[in-house]
Design a protein around this motif. Structure first.
Motif, PDB file in Angstrom:
ATOM      1  N   PRO A  52       4.285   6.894  14.954  1.00  0.00           N
ATOM      2  CA  PRO A  52       4.244   6.503  16.282  1.00  0.00           C
ATOM      3  C   PRO A  52       5.703   6.421  17.110  1.00  0.00           C
ATOM      4  N   HIS A  53       6.566   5.801  16.237  1.00  0.00           N
ATOM      5  CA  HIS A  53       7.822   5.439  16.704  1.00  0.00           C
ATOM      6  C   HIS A  53       8.763   6.975  17.012  1.00  0.00           C
ATOM      7  N   ALA A  54       8.478   7.874  16.040  1.00  0.00           N
ATOM      8  CA  ALA A  54       9.200   8.889  15.896  1.00  0.00           C
ATOM      9  C   ALA A  54       8.614   9.844  17.250  1.00  0.00           C
ATOM     10  N   ALA A  55       7.284   9.992  17.398  1.00  0.00           N
ATOM     11  CA  ALA A  55       6.567  10.619  18.605  1.00  0.00           C
ATOM     12  C   ALA A  55       7.121   9.955  19.947  1.00  0.00           C
ATOM     13  N   MET A  56       7.047   8.690  19.869  1.00  0.00           N
ATOM     14  CA  MET A  56       7.550   7.987  21.143  1.00  0.00           C
ATOM     15  C   MET A  56       9.173   8.388  21.504  1.00  0.00           C
ATOM     16  N   THR A  57       9.881   8.497  20.430  1.00  0.00           N
ATOM     17  CA  THR A  57      11.211   9.039  20.533  1.00  0.00           C
ATOM     18  C   THR A  57      11.627  10.464  21.056  1.00  0.00           C
ATOM     19  N   PHE A  58      10.649  11.280  20.443  1.00  0.00           N
ATOM     20  CA  PHE A  58      10.790  12.516  20.820  1.00  0.00           C
ATOM     21  C   PHE A  58      10.206  12.628  22.167  1.00  0.00           C
ATOM     22  N   ALA A  59       9.038  12.023  22.530  1.00  0.00           N
ATOM     23  CA  ALA A  59       8.567  12.200  23.958  1.00  0.00           C
ATOM     24  C   ALA A  59       9.684  11.421  24.780  1.00  0.00           C
ATOM     25  N   LYS A  60      10.331  10.502  24.509  1.00  0.00           N
ATOM     26  CA  LYS A  60      11.447  10.009  25.610  1.00  0.00           C
ATOM     27  C   LYS A  60      12.553  11.077  25.754  1.00  0.00           C
ATOM     28  N   THR A  61      13.026  11.794  24.660  1.00  0.00           N
ATOM     29  CA  THR A  61      14.040  12.667  24.622  1.00  0.00           C
ATOM     30  C   THR A  61      13.541  13.831  25.388  1.00  0.00           C
ATOM     31  N   SER A  62      12.425  14.275  25.087  1.00  0.00           N
ATOM     32  CA  SER A  62      11.738  15.290  25.907  1.00  0.00           C
ATOM     33  C   SER A  62      11.909  15.105  27.399  1.00  0.00           C
ATOM     34  N   THR A  63      11.621  13.951  27.675  1.00  0.00           N
ATOM     35  CA  THR A  63      11.258  13.623  29.140  1.00  0.00           C
ATOM     36  C   THR A  63      12.588  13.395  29.904  1.00  0.00           C
ATOM     37  N   GLN A  64      13.626  12.950  29.146  1.00  0.00           N
ATOM     38  CA  GLN A  64      15.041  12.818  29.694  1.00  0.00           C
ATOM     39  C   GLN A  64      15.432  14.364  29.955  1.00  0.00           C
ATOM     40  N   ASN A  65      15.387  15.144  28.808  1.00  0.00           N
ATOM     41  CA  ASN A  65      15.608  16.678  29.022  1.00  0.00           C
ATOM     42  C   ASN A  65      14.850  17.498  30.226  1.00  0.00           C
ATOM     43  N   ASP A  66      13.787  16.987  30.362  1.00  0.00           N
ATOM     44  CA  ASP A  66      12.791  17.648  31.337  1.00  0.00           C
ATOM     45  C   ASP A  66      13.510  17.150  32.841  1.00  0.00           C
ATOM     46  N   SER A  67      13.713  15.868  32.973  1.00  0.00           N
ATOM     47  CA  SER A  67      14.391  15.216  34.023  1.00  0.00           C
ATOM     48  C   SER A  67      15.598  16.039  34.319  1.00  0.00           C
ATOM     49  N   HIS A  68      16.397  16.213  33.082  1.00  0.00           N
ATOM     50  CA  HIS A  68      17.893  16.773  33.451  1.00  0.00           C
ATOM     51  C   HIS A  68      17.602  18.268  34.150  1.00  0.00           C
TER      52      HIS A  68
ATOM     53  N   LEU B 222       0.735  -1.294   0.116  1.00  0.00           N
ATOM     54  CA  LEU B 222       0.041  -0.106  -0.024  1.00  0.00           C
ATOM     55  C   LEU B 222       0.928   0.998   0.103  1.00  0.00           C
ATOM     56  N   MET B 223       1.977   1.206  -0.719  1.00  0.00           N
ATOM     57  CA  MET B 223       2.777   2.063  -0.916  1.00  0.00           C
ATOM     58  C   MET B 223       3.382   2.675   0.374  1.00  0.00           C
ATOM     59  N   PHE B 224       3.613   1.794   1.360  1.00  0.00           N
ATOM     60  CA  PHE B 224       4.269   1.713   2.594  1.00  0.00           C
ATOM     61  C   PHE B 224       3.371   2.877   3.480  1.00  0.00           C
ATOM     62  N   PHE B 225       2.161   3.131   3.375  1.00  0.00           N
ATOM     63  CA  PHE B 225       1.488   4.073   3.962  1.00  0.00           C
ATOM     64  C   PHE B 225       1.149   3.650   5.351  1.00  0.00           C
ATOM     65  N   ASN B 226       0.722   2.211   5.487  1.00  0.00           N
ATOM     66  CA  ASN B 226       0.626   1.493   6.923  1.00  0.00           C
ATOM     67  C   ASN B 226       1.830   1.773   7.560  1.00  0.00           C
ATOM     68  N   ASN B 227       2.954   1.395   6.938  1.00  0.00           N
ATOM     69  CA  ASN B 227       4.268   1.576   7.783  1.00  0.00           C
ATOM     70  C   ASN B 227       4.679   2.937   8.464  1.00  0.00           C
ATOM     71  N   LEU B 228       4.265   3.860   7.259  1.00  0.00           N
ATOM     72  CA  LEU B 228       4.534   5.351   7.910  1.00  0.00           C
ATOM     73  C   LEU B 228       3.685   5.728   9.018  1.00  0.00           C
ATOM     74  N   ALA B 229       2.353   5.496   8.965  1.00  0.00           N
ATOM     75  CA  ALA B 229       1.241   5.953   9.465  1.00  0.00           C
ATOM     76  C   ALA B 229       1.212   5.419  11.043  1.00  0.00           C
ATOM     77  N   HIS B 230       1.492   3.848  10.655  1.00  0.00           N
ATOM     78  CA  HIS B 230       1.269   3.116  12.106  1.00  0.00           C
ATOM     79  C   HIS B 230       2.559   2.770  12.869  1.00  0.00           C
ATOM     80  N   TRP B 231       3.483   2.803  12.138  1.00  0.00           N
ATOM     81  CA  TRP B 231       4.644   2.624  12.676  1.00  0.00           C
ATOM     82  C   TRP B 231       5.871   3.491  12.853  1.00  0.00           C
ATOM     83  N   TYR B 232       6.174   4.078  11.846  1.00  0.00           N
ATOM     84  CA  TYR B 232       7.350   5.279  11.858  1.00  0.00           C
ATOM     85  C   TYR B 232       6.821   6.421  12.490  1.00  0.00           C
TER      86      TYR B 232
END
Length: 603
Positions: free
Chosen positions: A539-555, A527-537
């Motif tokens: 959310p994964h990028a959002a989780m990575t950003f949230a994790k980095t932001s959380t670590q910065n906040d803790s710091h 499906l033109m990698f739409f599901n991979n982008l929308a359902h994996w990449y």
């Protein structure tokens, strides 16, 4: 005087027949001991017969009716339960009931081993009632109740086999993607109620011009419910549900609700060029993208699901062409052959021990002649073969495009999608019927049960005659325009080209020594990698950003509070332990104290 008496009698009979139809549908839900599959089939059959009466009266009188039964509130915004029985609602009702009757009868055979068969049939009936509420509502809030009703029932029915992870995931996809569209619906409804001081559709349509923003919200709502490009992944995923659910969802409920909403509010859209252009481009992209994806799928239900998405794109495109009547005609004819294709697919799957891969079928025309003949008939109607159901509407849509003054890009993509429709339909027929049987030798496909074959034959009759019937009785016919022979035959010509190309490719792949998976084939099959982008990449990028932001906040929190306290404590400790009995230290402290006292006395 006599004419007035006839008109009154006709109106009375019209309303009585419609109310009788709706009452019959509610009987199995209101009487607990009648809530079983057999009773629901009988009541749906009676409702189907009764609903034909108002359709015939509509042909005779060519009038519409708005009925108000109950007032909800008398506040600043009066809310009333209002039903509108116009040509759309009156003709859609027998179509939906006829198809549901066939699907419920097929369910008796397909779900015969399910311990909750009666509950399943009740859910299907509720699904139908919610859709009928959408089609007959003259109030946006009332329509929204039916809108949410089909969403909830689709969630329950798609996830019916909730022991399977894929079924639960598909049900969640359906509900989440539709929530995106619902946001647009709610915001548009709020804007319209505040500015027009009403939620009655007929009163809204009387306004000369509506701004673009609320109309785009309605288009977003339709895109979510009708699985247009960008909000489409839930539709092929919904194939995890039982086949009767897929047949009802794709033919006469849920997916056509979005397009029907745009038909209902089309007088607002036709005065705004931007919204019509949006519908045109969105429909053209959807119909081509879905057709490209369908040609690379191997799951029989997903092929038919992508064909639904492609036809929904064609309906959206027709809205952009400013042809709502033609869109409704295509909804009606499409319902028959799409339900037929799904029931035939369910018959094949059930007889092949739940096998859905078309590459593991083949040779079914000998053991299941009725099913294979009807799946061929349904595929031909989907292609737009002359004088079958799809021809009368699909051909008319392409003629309307050819004779319009719109951009050629939409026409080109639609032509390509029409050609691809013939290609994937031919591929489906070839792999299920025309090659050597590839299923297990221990499987013995058959058609011994009448509950399996009767509904299929009934829908096959509809796939043959529905197009002619709808085109003859529909009061608002499209304008007949003069055109060249090539333009008139363009739809049939591109379909023939797609069919010839498909036959040639089938011959090539049959005798190819080393099949190769090219990159474009992989992209289309995924499906033109739409599901991979929308359902994996994403959310994964959002989780990575949230994790980095959380670590910065803790710091930062660590620096601001614990580290600062530690440094202050160290400073005070060093200050207090600074005195070690040295004369210089005593002199410095004396001088600092003296200077502080003098400064304080001076001030």
């Amino acid at each position: 005087m006599q004419f007035q008496m006839k008109a009154k009698m006709s109106t009375l009979l019209f309303h009585s027949a419609i109310m009788t139809t709706l009452t019959i549908l509610f009987v199995p839900l209101m009487v607990p001991r009648l809530t079983n599959l057999k009773t629901i089939i009988v009541t749906t059959k009676l409702a189907t017969i009764t609903s034909i009466i108002p359709a015939l009266l509509l042909m005779y009188s060519n009038s519409q009716s708005v009925t108000m039964n109950l007032t909800w509130t008398n506040t600043l915004l009066p809310l009333k339960i209002t039903f509108m029985f116009d040509v759309y609602a009156t003709l859609f009702m027998p179509t939906a009931l006829f198809i549901t009757w066939a699907i419920l009868e097929f369910t008796k055979w397909y779900m015969n081993l399910d311990p909750h068969q009666d509950k399943f049939s009740k859910y299907l009936l509720l699904f139908l009632i919610a859709m009928l509420l959408i089609t007959t509502s003259n109030n946006l809030l009332q329509l929204f109740i039916g809108w949410e009703g089909v969403g909830i029932m689709s969630f329950l029915l798609i996830g019916w086999w909730h022991g399977r992870t894929n079924a639960i995931t598909a049900a969640l996809q359906a509900i989440i993607y539709n929530r995106i569209g619902d946001i647009g619906f709610i915001l548009s409804m709020a804007w319209l109620s505040m500015n027009y001081n009403t939620l009655e559709v007929q009163q809204m349509l009387s306004h000369p011009y509506t701004p673009t923003l609320p109309l785009l919200g309605l288009i977003l709502a339709a895109a979510g419910k009708s699985a247009q490009f960008g909000l489409h992944p839930w539709l092929p995923a919904a194939m995890e549900g039982p086949t009767p659910v897929s047949a009802l969802l794709h033919s006469s409920t849920m997916v056509v609700a979005g397009v029907f909403l745009l038909i209902r509010v089309h007088p607002l859209l036709e005065k705004n060029e931007l919204t019509l252009t949006t519908c045109l481009c969105l429909g053209a992209v959807t119909t081509t993208f879905a057709a490209l994806c369908a040609i690379t799928q191997n799951d029989i239900k997903k092929i038919i699901a992508f064909s639904t998405s492609s036809q929904l794109g064609l309906m959206m495109l027709t809205i952009g062409l400013n042809q709502p009547e033609l869109t409704f005609q295509h909804i009606t004819t499409h319902a028959f052959f799409k339900a037929l294709l799904f029931l035939c697919a369910g018959s094949l799957i059930h007889n092949l021990n739940n096998e859905q891969d078309i590459r593991k079928m083949g040779g079914m025309q000998k053991t299941m002649p009725i099913t294979t003949s009807c799946i061929t008939l349904g595929s031909l109607a989907l292609m737009g073969t002359p004088f079958l159901a799809g021809f009368y509407t699909k051909d008319s849509i392409i003629e309307a495009m050819n004779t319009s003054h719109l951009n050629a890009w939409a026409l080109m993509t639609t032509m390509m999608a029409t050609s691809l429709t013939a290609a994937y339909s031919m591929r489906l027929i070839y792999y299920t019927q025309l090659i050597t049987p590839r299923h297990s030798v221990w499987i013995n496909p058959n058609e011994n049960d009448q509950a399996q074959t009767k509904p299929i034959l009934r829908l096959a009759l509809g796939a043959i005659s529905a197009g002619l019937f709808v085109s003859l009785i529909f009061p608002n016919k499209t304008q007949i325009m003069t055109m060249t022979t090539t333009t008139k035959l363009s739809a049939c010509l591109v379909t023939l080209v797609g069919l010839i190309c498909a036959l040639d490719l089938i011959h090539q792949t049959t005798y190819l020594n080393k099949p190769q998976n090219t990159q474009h084939h992989t992209a289309l099959s995924l499906l033109m990698f739409f599901n991979n982008l929308a359902h994996w990449y994403m959310p994964h990028a959002a989780m990575t950003f949230a994790k980095t932001s959380t670590q910065n906040d803790s710091h930062w929190y660590h620096l601001i509070i614990p580290k600062m306290l530690e440094k202050m404590n160290t400073f005070l400790t060093n200050t207090l332990t600074f005195n070690k009995g040295l004369t210089t230290t005593h002199m410095k402290m004396f001088i600092v104290t003296l200077m502080t006292c003098l400064l304080w006395l001076t001030l």
